[in-house]
Motif scaffolding. Structure first.
Motif, PDB file in Angstrom:
ATOM      1  N   LEU A 328      23.090 -36.527  40.331  1.00 18.50           N
ATOM      2  CA  LEU A 328      21.938 -36.925  39.530  1.00 18.50           C
ATOM      3  C   LEU A 328      21.266 -38.164  40.109  1.00 18.50           C
ATOM      4  O   LEU A 328      20.038 -38.313  40.035  1.00 18.50           O
ATOM      5  CB  LEU A 328      22.370 -37.195  38.090  1.00 18.50           C
ATOM      6  CG  LEU A 328      22.733 -35.974  37.244  1.00 18.50           C
ATOM      7  CD1 LEU A 328      23.348 -36.410  35.918  1.00 18.50           C
ATOM      8  CD2 LEU A 328      21.498 -35.106  36.990  1.00 18.50           C
ATOM      9  N   GLU A 329      22.061 -39.056  40.691  1.00 18.59           N
ATOM     10  CA  GLU A 329      21.536 -40.315  41.228  1.00 18.59           C
ATOM     11  C   GLU A 329      21.078 -40.205  42.677  1.00 18.59           C
ATOM     12  O   GLU A 329      20.488 -41.155  43.202  1.00 18.59           O
ATOM     13  CB  GLU A 329      22.613 -41.390  41.111  1.00 18.59           C
ATOM     14  CG  GLU A 329      22.973 -41.737  39.662  1.00 18.59           C
ATOM     15  CD  GLU A 329      24.191 -42.627  39.551  1.00 18.59           C
ATOM     16  OE1 GLU A 329      24.819 -42.915  40.612  1.00 18.59           O
ATOM     17  OE2 GLU A 329      24.547 -43.020  38.423  1.00 18.59           O
ATOM     18  N   HIS A 330      21.347 -39.092  43.338  1.00 15.03           N
ATOM     19  CA  HIS A 330      21.017 -38.948  44.765  1.00 15.03           C
ATOM     20  C   HIS A 330      20.195 -37.691  45.010  1.00 15.03           C
ATOM     21  O   HIS A 330      20.419 -36.952  45.978  1.00 15.03           O
ATOM     22  CB  HIS A 330      22.294 -38.939  45.609  1.00 15.03           C
ATOM     23  CG  HIS A 330      23.006 -40.251  45.634  1.00 15.03           C
ATOM     24  ND1 HIS A 330      23.796 -40.699  44.599  1.00 15.03           N
ATOM     25  CD2 HIS A 330      23.033 -41.239  46.580  1.00 15.03           C
ATOM     26  CE1 HIS A 330      24.291 -41.886  44.898  1.00 15.03           C
ATOM     27  NE2 HIS A 330      23.840 -42.241  46.082  1.00 15.03           N
ATOM     28  N   LYS A 331      19.213 -37.456  44.157  1.00 15.00           N
ATOM     29  CA  LYS A 331      18.384 -36.265  44.293  1.00 15.00           C
ATOM     30  C   LYS A 331      17.625 -36.245  45.616  1.00 15.00           C
ATOM     31  O   LYS A 331      17.417 -35.178  46.202  1.00 15.00           O
ATOM     32  CB  LYS A 331      17.405 -36.170  43.126  1.00 15.00           C
ATOM     33  CG  LYS A 331      18.050 -35.812  41.802  1.00 15.00           C
ATOM     34  CD  LYS A 331      17.003 -35.643  40.707  1.00 15.00           C
ATOM     35  CE  LYS A 331      17.651 -35.254  39.386  1.00 15.00           C
ATOM     36  NZ  LYS A 331      16.650 -35.083  38.312  1.00 15.00           N
ATOM     37  N   ALA A 332      17.192 -37.401  46.091  1.00 15.12           N
ATOM     38  CA  ALA A 332      16.408 -37.435  47.331  1.00 15.12           C
ATOM     39  C   ALA A 332      17.198 -36.848  48.492  1.00 15.12           C
ATOM     40  O   ALA A 332      16.624 -36.150  49.353  1.00 15.12           O
ATOM     41  CB  ALA A 332      15.985 -38.871  47.642  1.00 15.12           C
ATOM     42  N   TRP A 333      18.510 -37.110  48.534  1.00 17.43           N
ATOM     43  CA  TRP A 333      19.346 -36.607  49.636  1.00 17.43           C
ATOM     44  C   TRP A 333      19.420 -35.094  49.624  1.00 17.43           C
ATOM     45  O   TRP A 333      19.120 -34.436  50.619  1.00 17.43           O
ATOM     46  CB  TRP A 333      20.751 -37.212  49.548  1.00 17.43           C
ATOM     47  CG  TRP A 333      21.680 -36.705  50.610  1.00 17.43           C
ATOM     48  CD1 TRP A 333      21.665 -37.034  51.930  1.00 17.43           C
ATOM     49  CD2 TRP A 333      22.747 -35.757  50.440  1.00 17.43           C
ATOM     50  NE1 TRP A 333      22.660 -36.361  52.597  1.00 17.43           N
ATOM     51  CE2 TRP A 333      23.338 -35.569  51.703  1.00 17.43           C
ATOM     52  CE3 TRP A 333      23.259 -35.066  49.335  1.00 17.43           C
ATOM     53  CZ2 TRP A 333      24.423 -34.711  51.900  1.00 17.43           C
ATOM     54  CZ3 TRP A 333      24.335 -34.212  49.528  1.00 17.43           C
ATOM     55  CH2 TRP A 333      24.900 -34.046  50.801  1.00 17.43           C
ATOM     56  N   TRP A 334      19.823 -34.515  48.472  1.00 17.80           N
ATOM     57  CA  TRP A 334      20.005 -33.066  48.485  1.00 17.80           C
ATOM     58  C   TRP A 334      18.681 -32.304  48.438  1.00 17.80           C
ATOM     59  O   TRP A 334      18.593 -31.189  48.972  1.00 17.80           O
ATOM     60  CB  TRP A 334      20.953 -32.606  47.377  1.00 17.80           C
ATOM     61  CG  TRP A 334      20.686 -33.007  45.971  1.00 17.80           C
ATOM     62  CD1 TRP A 334      21.274 -34.000  45.263  1.00 17.80           C
ATOM     63  CD2 TRP A 334      19.782 -32.357  45.048  1.00 17.80           C
ATOM     64  NE1 TRP A 334      20.813 -34.033  43.968  1.00 17.80           N
ATOM     65  CE2 TRP A 334      19.906 -33.034  43.807  1.00 17.80           C
ATOM     66  CE3 TRP A 334      18.904 -31.280  45.150  1.00 17.80           C
ATOM     67  CZ2 TRP A 334      19.163 -32.667  42.681  1.00 17.80           C
ATOM     68  CZ3 TRP A 334      18.170 -30.906  44.030  1.00 17.80           C
ATOM     69  CH2 TRP A 334      18.305 -31.591  42.822  1.00 17.80           C
ATOM     70  N   GLN A 335      17.632 -32.907  47.869  1.00 18.24           N
ATOM     71  CA  GLN A 335      16.341 -32.227  47.890  1.00 18.24           C
ATOM     72  C   GLN A 335      15.810 -32.119  49.311  1.00 18.24           C
ATOM     73  O   GLN A 335      15.227 -31.106  49.698  1.00 18.24           O
ATOM     74  CB  GLN A 335      15.350 -32.972  46.999  1.00 18.24           C
ATOM     75  CG  GLN A 335      15.592 -32.749  45.507  1.00 18.24           C
ATOM     76  CD  GLN A 335      14.686 -33.582  44.626  1.00 18.24           C
ATOM     77  OE1 GLN A 335      14.121 -34.593  45.063  1.00 18.24           O
ATOM     78  NE2 GLN A 335      14.530 -33.172  43.369  1.00 18.24           N
ATOM     79  N   ARG A 336      16.023 -33.163  50.088  1.00 15.98           N
ATOM     80  CA  ARG A 336      15.596 -33.126  51.491  1.00 15.98           C
ATOM     81  C   ARG A 336      16.344 -32.046  52.270  1.00 15.98           C
ATOM     82  O   ARG A 336      15.755 -31.328  53.090  1.00 15.98           O
ATOM     83  CB  ARG A 336      15.803 -34.502  52.120  1.00 15.98           C
ATOM     84  CG  ARG A 336      15.282 -34.620  53.543  1.00 15.98           C
ATOM     85  CD  ARG A 336      15.131 -36.066  53.952  1.00 15.98           C
ATOM     86  NE  ARG A 336      16.408 -36.779  53.872  1.00 15.98           N
ATOM     87  CZ  ARG A 336      16.709 -37.677  52.938  1.00 15.98           C
ATOM     88  NH1 ARG A 336      15.840 -37.951  51.976  1.00 15.98           N
ATOM     89  NH2 ARG A 336      17.877 -38.300  52.953  1.00 15.98           N
ATOM     90  N   LEU A 337      17.639 -31.922  52.023  1.00 17.37           N
ATOM     91  CA  LEU A 337      18.405 -30.876  52.687  1.00 17.37           C
ATOM     92  C   LEU A 337      17.900 -29.489  52.289  1.00 17.37           C
ATOM     93  O   LEU A 337      17.765 -28.596  53.134  1.00 17.37           O
ATOM     94  CB  LEU A 337      19.889 -30.994  52.331  1.00 17.37           C
ATOM     95  CG  LEU A 337      20.657 -32.158  52.938  1.00 17.37           C
ATOM     96  CD1 LEU A 337      22.100 -32.159  52.435  1.00 17.37           C
ATOM     97  CD2 LEU A 337      20.646 -32.065  54.461  1.00 17.37           C
ATOM     98  N   ARG A 338      17.629 -29.294  51.029  1.00 15.43           N
ATOM     99  CA  ARG A 338      17.153 -27.995  50.559  1.00 15.43           C
ATOM    100  C   ARG A 338      15.829 -27.630  51.225  1.00 15.43           C
ATOM    101  O   ARG A 338      15.598 -26.490  51.602  1.00 15.43           O
ATOM    102  CB  ARG A 338      16.963 -28.035  49.039  1.00 15.43           C
ATOM    103  CG  ARG A 338      18.205 -28.335  48.249  1.00 15.43           C
ATOM    104  CD  ARG A 338      18.996 -27.093  47.939  1.00 15.43           C
ATOM    105  NE  ARG A 338      18.478 -26.421  46.765  1.00 15.43           N
ATOM    106  CZ  ARG A 338      19.191 -25.565  46.027  1.00 15.43           C
ATOM    107  NH1 ARG A 338      20.427 -25.292  46.351  1.00 15.43           N
ATOM    108  NH2 ARG A 338      18.669 -24.980  44.974  1.00 15.43           N
ATOM    109  N   GLU A 339      14.962 -28.623  51.359  1.00 10.40           N
ATOM    110  CA  GLU A 339      13.633 -28.359  51.905  1.00 10.40           C
ATOM    111  C   GLU A 339      13.649 -28.144  53.414  1.00 10.40           C
ATOM    112  O   GLU A 339      12.915 -27.319  53.946  1.00 10.40           O
ATOM    113  CB  GLU A 339      12.704 -29.524  51.569  1.00 10.40           C
ATOM    114  CG  GLU A 339      12.416 -29.665  50.070  1.00 10.40           C
ATOM    115  CD  GLU A 339      11.753 -30.981  49.744  1.00 10.40           C
ATOM    116  OE1 GLU A 339      11.534 -31.784  50.682  1.00 10.40           O
ATOM    117  OE2 GLU A 339      11.477 -31.227  48.555  1.00 10.40           O
TER     118      GLU A 339
END
Length: 351
Positions: A328-339
């Motif tokens: 929940l606190e590190h959305k930027a990390w996993w969203q970047r990987l997904r994209e």
């Protein structure tokens, strides 16, 4: 100690490095060629420390590894570099043979040549720790006792077969050459920085995005879960205290059915980040089982707990809540990987 960690920008390897730099005075050389599952962000908090170095070389490049070892002069090697996703091994087994089998051979030979050049206490104290999986043991029937260090090997996927082969190589180098190597086998790990194709992070992320939560079969398959920071502590204890030729089965005695894990993720997310559309269990869907899907894994860690004077600190509920909070606190990390480099619809629902 001066310790080489292979695969140190991966999920478990980075946890080991963070533990080493946070809680010991050891020096670390991270050998990681940065495949799709590696991330420099996993070690960003220690990257500027003078006790840490990173060499972006492959374990398959024996000459480069030999040069790195000669320059660093390690007291121990912790070998975590591996291809580790079962679904990927079914789709493309070649990479698993190349990294897990050939790469381990190249690393063993580079390490053995380095060890042969040592003298006195430096040579006597050198250790090579090979980190492996419980999947090499095959599967357990519902009432069978958990895996131990004495369980016979029975790998059933290209991934587990490649890890079994690497385990056998390590033990052969110990018996044939007297090379001071030993092995740990662990069960499913979970925690921060887990790549988003594995069960727990995939379910967390899909649930947050309102995507389907795909569960193989009926979700009855059982896995034994170990919080990654507990595993890292065990591995550091092993490299400090472990004996050549030994095997240590590392686990937390936390078996759960896959469906129960997914339901628990939904319940915690509904509490921490409610979805206006309703409880997230509505997103659970059942999909065709994968080929050769092992029914149950579970480890008896008694030997490791006694010999290494270690025990897992986190129960599954505590560790899972910490993990979900981290995502929940590190959305930027996993969203970047997904994209950038990950298909969010891929079914990565097991280890």
């Amino acid at each position: 100690m001066k310790i080489v960690v292979t695969g140190g920008c991966g999920f478990i390897g980075s946890a080991v490095i963070r533990h080493l730099l946070r809680k010991t005075s050891h020096q670390v050389l991270n050998i990681d060629c940065m495949t799709y599952a590696a991330s420099e962000e996993t070690v960003a908090e220690v990257a500027t420390q003078p006790r840490y170095r990173h060499e972006a070389i492959s374990i398959n490049n024996q000459n480069a590894v030999e040069r790195a070892l000669a320059a660093f002069q390690p007291d121990a090697i912790m070998h975590l570099a591996a291809e580790s996703h079962v679904d990927r091994s079914i789709d493309g087994p070649g990479a698993f043979i190349q990294t897990n089998v050939v790469g381990t051979y190249c690393l063993l030979e580079a390490a053995r040549q380095y060890w042969l050049g040592l003298e006195g206490a430096k040579k006597a104290g050198f250790r090579f720790l090979h980190i492996s999986t419980d999947e090499v043991f095959g599967h357990l029937e519902p009432e069978a006792p958990p895996f131990t260090e004495e369980t016979a090997y029975d790998p059933r996927s290209p991934y587990s077969a490649s890890k079994a082969a690497s385990d056998h190589l390590v033990r052969a180098w110990y018996h044939t050459y007297g090379f001071p190597a030993f092995v740990t086998n662990t069960t499913n790990n979970y925690g921060p920085w887990h790549f988003p194709e594995k069960l727990i992070p995939l379910m967390i992320i899909n649930a947050l995005e309102g995507r389907p939560l795909p569960v193989y079969g009926k979700g009855e398959n059982i896995r034994d879960w170990l919080f990654v920071e507990d595993h890292a502590a065990a591995l550091v204890r092993a490299v400090e205290r472990g004996k050549p030729g030994e095997t240590y089965a590392i686990g937390a005695r936390q078996p759960r059915k896959n469906l129960d894990v997914v339901r628990q993720i939904c319940a915690i997310l509904d509490e921490l980040a409610p979805d206006p559309a309703g409880p997230r269990e509505r997103l659970i869907s059942f999909v065709s089982d994968r080929p050769g899907h092992d029914f149950r894994y579970e480890i008896d860690p008694s030997h490791a707990e006694t010999c290494l004077e270690w025990k897992a600190e986190h129960d599954f509920e505590t560790g899972l809540r910490r993990t979900i909070q981290w995502y929940l606190e590190h959305k930027a990390w996993w969203q970047r990987l997904r994209e950038q480099r990950y298909d969010g619809q891929r079914l990565g629902v097991q280890k």
